[in-house]
Design an enzyme around this catalytic site. Sequence first.
Site, PDB file in Angstrom:
ATOM      1  CD  GLU A 189       3.992   0.955   4.334  1.00 19.50           C
ATOM      2  OE1 GLU A 189       3.670  -0.236   4.471  1.00 19.50           O
ATOM      3  OE2 GLU A 189       5.177   1.346   4.334  1.00 19.50           O
ATOM      4  CB  SER A 224       8.531   5.501   1.382  1.00 21.48           C
ATOM      5  OG  SER A 224       8.073   5.417   0.064  1.00 21.48           O
ATOM      6  CD  GLU A 225       8.125   0.311   5.015  1.00 21.04           C
ATOM      7  OE1 GLU A 225       8.858   0.463   4.019  1.00 21.04           O
ATOM      8  OE2 GLU A 225       7.087  -0.395   4.990  1.00 21.04           O
ATOM      9  CG  PHE A 238       4.042  -6.937  10.189  1.00 17.97           C
ATOM     10  CD1 PHE A 238       3.359  -7.720  11.117  1.00 17.97           C
ATOM     11  CD2 PHE A 238       3.423  -6.655   8.982  1.00 17.97           C
ATOM     12  CE1 PHE A 238       2.087  -8.211  10.829  1.00 17.97           C
ATOM     13  CE2 PHE A 238       2.149  -7.148   8.690  1.00 17.97           C
ATOM     14  CZ  PHE A 238       1.474  -7.928   9.625  1.00 17.97           C
ATOM     15  CG  ASP A 240       8.816  -9.051  11.036  1.00 20.05           C
ATOM     16  OD1 ASP A 240       9.279 -10.171  11.182  1.00 20.05           O
ATOM     17  OD2 ASP A 240       7.785  -8.664  11.631  1.00 20.05           O
ATOM     18  CG  HIS A 265       5.082 -10.462   7.396  1.00 18.22           C
ATOM     19  ND1 HIS A 265       5.911 -10.756   6.346  1.00 18.22           N
ATOM     20  CD2 HIS A 265       4.351  -9.384   6.990  1.00 18.22           C
ATOM     21  CE1 HIS A 265       5.679  -9.900   5.340  1.00 18.22           C
ATOM     22  NE2 HIS A 265       4.746  -9.068   5.714  1.00 18.22           N
TER      23      HIS A 265
HETATM   24  C1  LIG Z   1       8.887  -3.083   3.577  1.00 23.46           C
HETATM   25  C2  LIG Z   1       7.462  -3.484   3.617  1.00 23.46           C
HETATM   26  N1  LIG Z   1       6.541  -2.550   3.874  1.00 23.46           N
HETATM   27  C3  LIG Z   1       5.239  -2.885   3.926  1.00 23.46           C
HETATM   28  C4  LIG Z   1       4.835  -4.169   3.714  1.00 23.46           C
HETATM   29  C5  LIG Z   1       3.377  -4.550   3.810  1.00 23.46           C
HETATM   30  N2  LIG Z   1       2.849  -4.785   2.457  1.00 23.46           N
HETATM   31  C6  LIG Z   1       2.776  -6.010   1.945  1.00 23.46           C
HETATM   32  S1  LIG Z   1       2.220  -6.004   0.372  1.00 23.46           S
HETATM   33  C7  LIG Z   1       2.061  -4.343   0.382  1.00 23.46           C
HETATM   34  C8  LIG Z   1       1.567  -3.630  -0.819  1.00 23.46           C
HETATM   35  C9  LIG Z   1       2.497  -3.783  -1.971  1.00 23.46           C
HETATM   36  O1  LIG Z   1       2.018  -3.059  -3.055  1.00 23.46           O
HETATM   37  P1  LIG Z   1       2.590  -3.321  -4.487  1.00 23.46           P
HETATM   38  O2  LIG Z   1       4.079  -3.223  -4.462  1.00 23.46           O
HETATM   39  O3  LIG Z   1       1.875  -2.445  -5.433  1.00 23.46           O
HETATM   40  O4  LIG Z   1       2.276  -4.860  -4.775  1.00 23.46           O
HETATM   41  P2  LIG Z   1       0.832  -5.553  -4.888  1.00 23.46           P
HETATM   42  O5  LIG Z   1       0.461  -6.024  -3.522  1.00 23.46           O
HETATM   43  O6  LIG Z   1      -0.102  -4.560  -5.433  1.00 23.46           O
HETATM   44  O7  LIG Z   1       1.074  -6.710  -5.796  1.00 23.46           O
HETATM   45  C10 LIG Z   1       2.445  -3.812   1.601  1.00 23.46           C
HETATM   46  C11 LIG Z   1       2.421  -2.387   1.952  1.00 23.46           C
HETATM   47  C12 LIG Z   1       5.830  -5.130   3.479  1.00 23.46           C
HETATM   48  N3  LIG Z   1       5.522  -6.425   3.320  1.00 23.46           N
HETATM   49  N4  LIG Z   1       7.123  -4.757   3.411  1.00 23.46           N
END
Ligand SMILES: Cc1ncc(C[n+]2csc(CCOP(=O)(O)OP(=O)(O)O)c2C)c(N)n1
Lengths: 330, 330, 342, 342
Positions: free
Chosen positions: C39, C78-79, C102, C104, C148
């Site tokens: 990501e 999409s892990e 992470f 986690d 995290h």
């Molecule tokens: C399963 C998971 N993958 C990755 C992350 C890291 N992460 C935190 S917020 C985020 C982006 C989320 O995007 P969106 O759903 O569009 O929400 P927004 O931040 O735009 O409100 C990511 C990749 C996470 N917290 N959990």
Amino acid sequence: MTRPPTTEVLQVAYRTMRTIRSFEEALVALVTQGRLGGFLHTYVGQEAIAAAVCAHLGEHDHVASTHRGHGHCIAKGVDVRGMMAELFGRRTGTCGGRGGSMHIADLGKGMLGANGIVGAGIPLATGAALTAKLKRTGGVAVAFFGDGASNQGAFHESLNMAANWSLPAVYVCENNGWGEFTPTAFVVPVKDIAERARAYAMHALIADGMDFFDVYAQAGEAIARARGGAGPSLLECKTYRFLGHYVGDPLVYRAKHEADDWIRHRDPLRLFEARVTREGLLTESNLRAIDVDVAALVADAVARAQDAPFPDAGELLHGVFATSDAEGAR
Amino acid sequence: MTRPPTTEVLQVAYRTMRTIRSFEEALVALVTQGRLGGFLHTYVGQEAIAAAVCAHLGEHDHVASTHRGHGHCIAKGVDVRGMMAELFGRRTGTCGGRGGSMHIADLGKGMLGANGIVGAGIPLATGAALTAKLKRTGGVAVAFFGDGASNQGAFHESLNMAANWSLPAVYVCENNGWGEFTPTAFVVPVKDIAERARAYAMHALIADGMDFFDVYAQAGEAIARARGGAGPSLLECKTYRFLGHYVGDPLVYRAKHEADDWIRHRDPLRLFEARVTREGLLTESNLRAIDVDVAALVADAVARAQDAPFPDAGELLHGVFATSDAEGAR
Amino acid sequence: MSAASLPAGEPRAIPTAFAIAEALRIAMASDPDVILMGEDVAGGGLRPEGTEEIGGIMSVTRGLVGQFPDRVLDTPISEMGILGAAVGAAVTGLRPVIELMFIDFLGTCLDPLLNQASKFRYMFGGKARVPLTVRTVTGAGLQAAAQHSQSLYWMTAGIPGLKTVIPSNAADAKGLLLAAIRCDDPVVFCEPKGILFVASDVPEGDYEVPIGRAKVVRRGSDVSLVGMGATVGMALAAAADLERDGVSAEVLDLRSLAPLDEDAILETLGRTGRLVVVDEATPRCSIASDVAALCVDRGFDLLNAPVRRVTAAMCPVPFTRVLEEAYMPSPARIVEAARALL
Amino acid sequence: MSAASLPAGEPRAIPTAFAIAEALRIAMASDPDVILMGEDVAGGGLRPEGTEEIGGIMSVTRGLVGQFPDRVLDTPISEMGILGAAVGAAVTGLRPVIELMFIDFLGTCLDPLLNQASKFRYMFGGKARVPLTVRTVTGAGLQAAAQHSQSLYWMTAGIPGLKTVIPSNAADAKGLLLAAIRCDDPVVFCEPKGILFVASDVPEGDYEVPIGRAKVVRRGSDVSLVGMGATVGMALAAAADLERDGVSAEVLDLRSLAPLDEDAILETLGRTGRLVVVDEATPRCSIASDVAALCVDRGFDLLNAPVRRVTAAMCPVPFTRVLEEAYMPSPARIVEAARALL
Ligand SMILES: Cc1ncc(C[n+]2csc(CCOP(=O)(O)OP(=O)(O)O)c2C)c(N)n1
Ligand SMILES: Cc1ncc(C[n+]2csc(CCOP(=O)(O)OP(=O)(O)O)c2C)c(N)n1
Ligand SMILES: [Mg+2]
Ligand SMILES: [Mg+2]
């Protein structure tokens, strides 16, 4: 068709939006001053969505949130002083300082928690909707989540289950154009995330997430359907994240004019204010009075939070289990 | 438009279908006689799908399969004697007896493996398609999976990725009306699983999975698109599982007439035979000659398998790691 | 192609994150099959003027997409899809390096590691190669809270067929990552928060640190302190403290959690007869327990004292600083545990 | 409402699977908030005439949907969705019991256990209750191969905030499951293949076996054999063998893997001074390691010999019988390990 919001609803909504904005502006300042730590994600720009959706909800309805959860918490009635104390890591915080920004929850208020795992709130809300259905509480459950979260398997599995069981759930996708540092269009091949409802034969709606009135109308319809037993909906709200992904985000990846355009022309608070005053629904002085109230509330929340005690290190293992005999047990 | 199958294609296809049928009929007998153990899932009734899809594939194309994998393995060219020996747990088995029915793989033939985890093959094929695209091999990757698997998060995440990256992949959903002991209609709220492609703006097709010619035509189109750089497709094949979910399934949950109707009127081998003889594409004697060949092959596979040696218990830890120095290391 | 024999250049002090970036750059330059996925690792492809990619949440991959435009792939969130696809890509000819932001997030993508990558070779009769590396950030200390901050490497280390490594410094990070990427087995490469932005000497050029070999990073004779990742620094600090009291502590850096270098552990135990193992993870089913269990099994005759485990507390990682500090291992807790053995 | 004090009826010999069904029936009858969810647990709702539901892959829930038509829910094959929804349902007033068909499928649904159910109470300041039970089949021995034979309970036992129990016989299965369902914390309830269809005496009526308490199932004085789930039977068989040679073995059934009954382990070690722990899981990061580590820590002064771990081999579960047998622990291997300590 949702009835237009009453004056009272509008007042509460404006208070909610203003509280979110002020609360988070305070956070940004506190981080800049080095007075707050942790991972903080602001909701600034998206306030109309939480305010409009939660305007249709009561305490027996449930909401599941995301890493960007302050707005949903505030809109669902979580105490702002407790939230601020939580961010300061104090014993008086909503979670006694143990949760932090990404884990503020208040089950008594129907807030199932912010969530650090993208997509994880979606099945939680689905489960709350199942409880509502099986226990016939009349309640509705709402999952808030981002465009990015719609790429998670949990989204797919949950919406499918909700559709199969015709659960009283509303899935609110806040499409703010970005998932962290990647544009939505780069990882979502459909124009509208609402389109994904077709995979479950689910009702879908799209709202302008910057327009309180539009979200209010669409969410009203979706929630009424759910409450009336007509099953779940997917409501996509088109919006924009005004600030960085997290507080401290250098924002090097986003063209400045993109954000500037939204901020200048599509600020949900300013759009709201323009409309309510133009249409004579609320007066300028109504609004300013609320602003004053909110400013005082946030200032007070900060003042109290920073004076509140920290938890005691000796309590580290408290609260792991409900069955106290096992507390701290390996 | 896919060109109609040549005589040679039809001969190979019939041989494939007949081999699958005979192989599995032999398995059922062997289990009944108490000569085979493990969890076995038969493909009987669905043979036209594997045969028709794989008719368009070469050794540089990849296929990922499911718990119901024998048909895909045979259609992709995995040696039947090795497969039988594998089910007998012998050293001469495709996987040296270590894998068993749910884990037959032959990477040299482009067969990425049967898979005991529902839905897990879908991302694997997606990754193979990524390799094909990045290394410009001209290859295509096919994921076979069931209707039930389309409810897994891995399905959603993979199709989304494939659509985003325009991968040379074809997702073949074999909708046989059941997931284990639960009817599909009970857990999938859309009539056609193909509908789910809309969530990814992906090309979708539906074929009669009992009709070799229809699957051949639709799969041909999907595979040609993928190979030509036009991106992935979701191909739903409507089919039916003639036997139980696993060998030994008491089948108490399924109305007898339901299966009888399919078996009597929609047997893919009989439909194939009727058409090729009616249209003069193959002769009755062509077909019977193949039957004789196949019967001999399967009988030989069984005979060899049961005479083959078992692996040695001393080899238990061999092959955990490619780096031999760490073999058996903790 | 092993680069272990190539002359490694002069060391310079750089943060671990930069050392990791260096390893990625070298691996990609030396092998066209190496790809990166994750990501935000590229950050959205073609960018409008005046913008730059951030290069993943820790900015480790920043700049790589410019150099290898086709081989640095942003993924959706999409892990499961990413890791599963990486396994499929690995068995068909690529050598993917995945950034799992992470550790986690393992909860969303365990199956491709648990049931696919780790089992293919064995289950397919010793015939598959799964050259997959998963880079992932571990550990507490940044008030990143319960979801995290975990040190879940015990979950991957416990899976047969999977290797798990964790560097304690920038030079090892570079060499271990190069070894991991070039390994034909799936490897989980942990990037502890506690060392990611700490600078230390890193040789230039291409070199590998072998997987499966622990390293004595400080010699001593009274007690052995066994650490991994960020706890190695804590153990060294504790050793310095103990030295002031006249106690000579040896420090062993495990570096590889699976396979575990059992001989190195038994050797240090043999030299000191006393052992404290320090693990940032929670105590149950931990690397710390494995080390202790090894000591009381093969090392029984060498033991002059109990084996103590200094670990995180058996609770979720708390947010507030005071509790997070109490939760984590620390030099003071190591000193205390070691003293009690003397 | 604890039923521990209710008079339990006469025992009858029934298979563990039936004892589990009995517990489910009692739990549902005594509490309207208890619901069951899982794949095929009901089997498609309204059935055409002449058909019956199969009641889950092990037929454990057969007949329950007829008795509790609204509370036995078939789900799609969506483990992440199911477990996540179960957590949401648990915190809002239901008491869900989930059937996760095989523990191997944890790879598809770890997050709701790892980051949600187990952390809510702590992370929310001690305020949530998560009364969730996950029933799941564990273990090898049926030639179910690498992805349907694992004993992954170490993964759940290692997660703070989650309880994990595993019965070794039908009576404990019933009582432990009732305790698990009525517990306000999330509990993973393991159903070992090796005991599921073995019959033993089970009391009628409603009773609970407390979570967190091990049980001495055979007294002895020379060596302690610590087992769990299906390995308790193996340990008892080994003890019988050893007795023939004049060796008196005590057998401890852990029953609860988390929390672990440390005192019971130390007590048996105190009685014998020698300990073998037998675990169906792979050795790394295992319950076996935890038991050994406990012995060399708090139990150091009680030890007269090394602690041996008899576990599965550190490889995926092989399909063919000859390798599967070599892979698993067995009475013979326990006897050999015990003898070597004397
Ligand atoms: C399963 C998971 N993958 C990755 C992350 C890291 N992460 C935190 S917020 C985020 C982006 C989320 O995007 P969106 O759903 O569009 O929400 P927004 O931040 O735009 O409100 C990511 C990749 C996470 N917290 N959990
Ligand atoms: C992740 C996972 N969940 C559940 C199962 C158990 N299981 C094996 S096959 C099956 C049904 C699959 O249905 P479908 O995808 O329609 O394939 P079919 O068996 O009909 O070919 C289930 C639930 C599994 N193997 N993996
Ligand atoms: Mg977004
Ligand atoms: Mg099916």
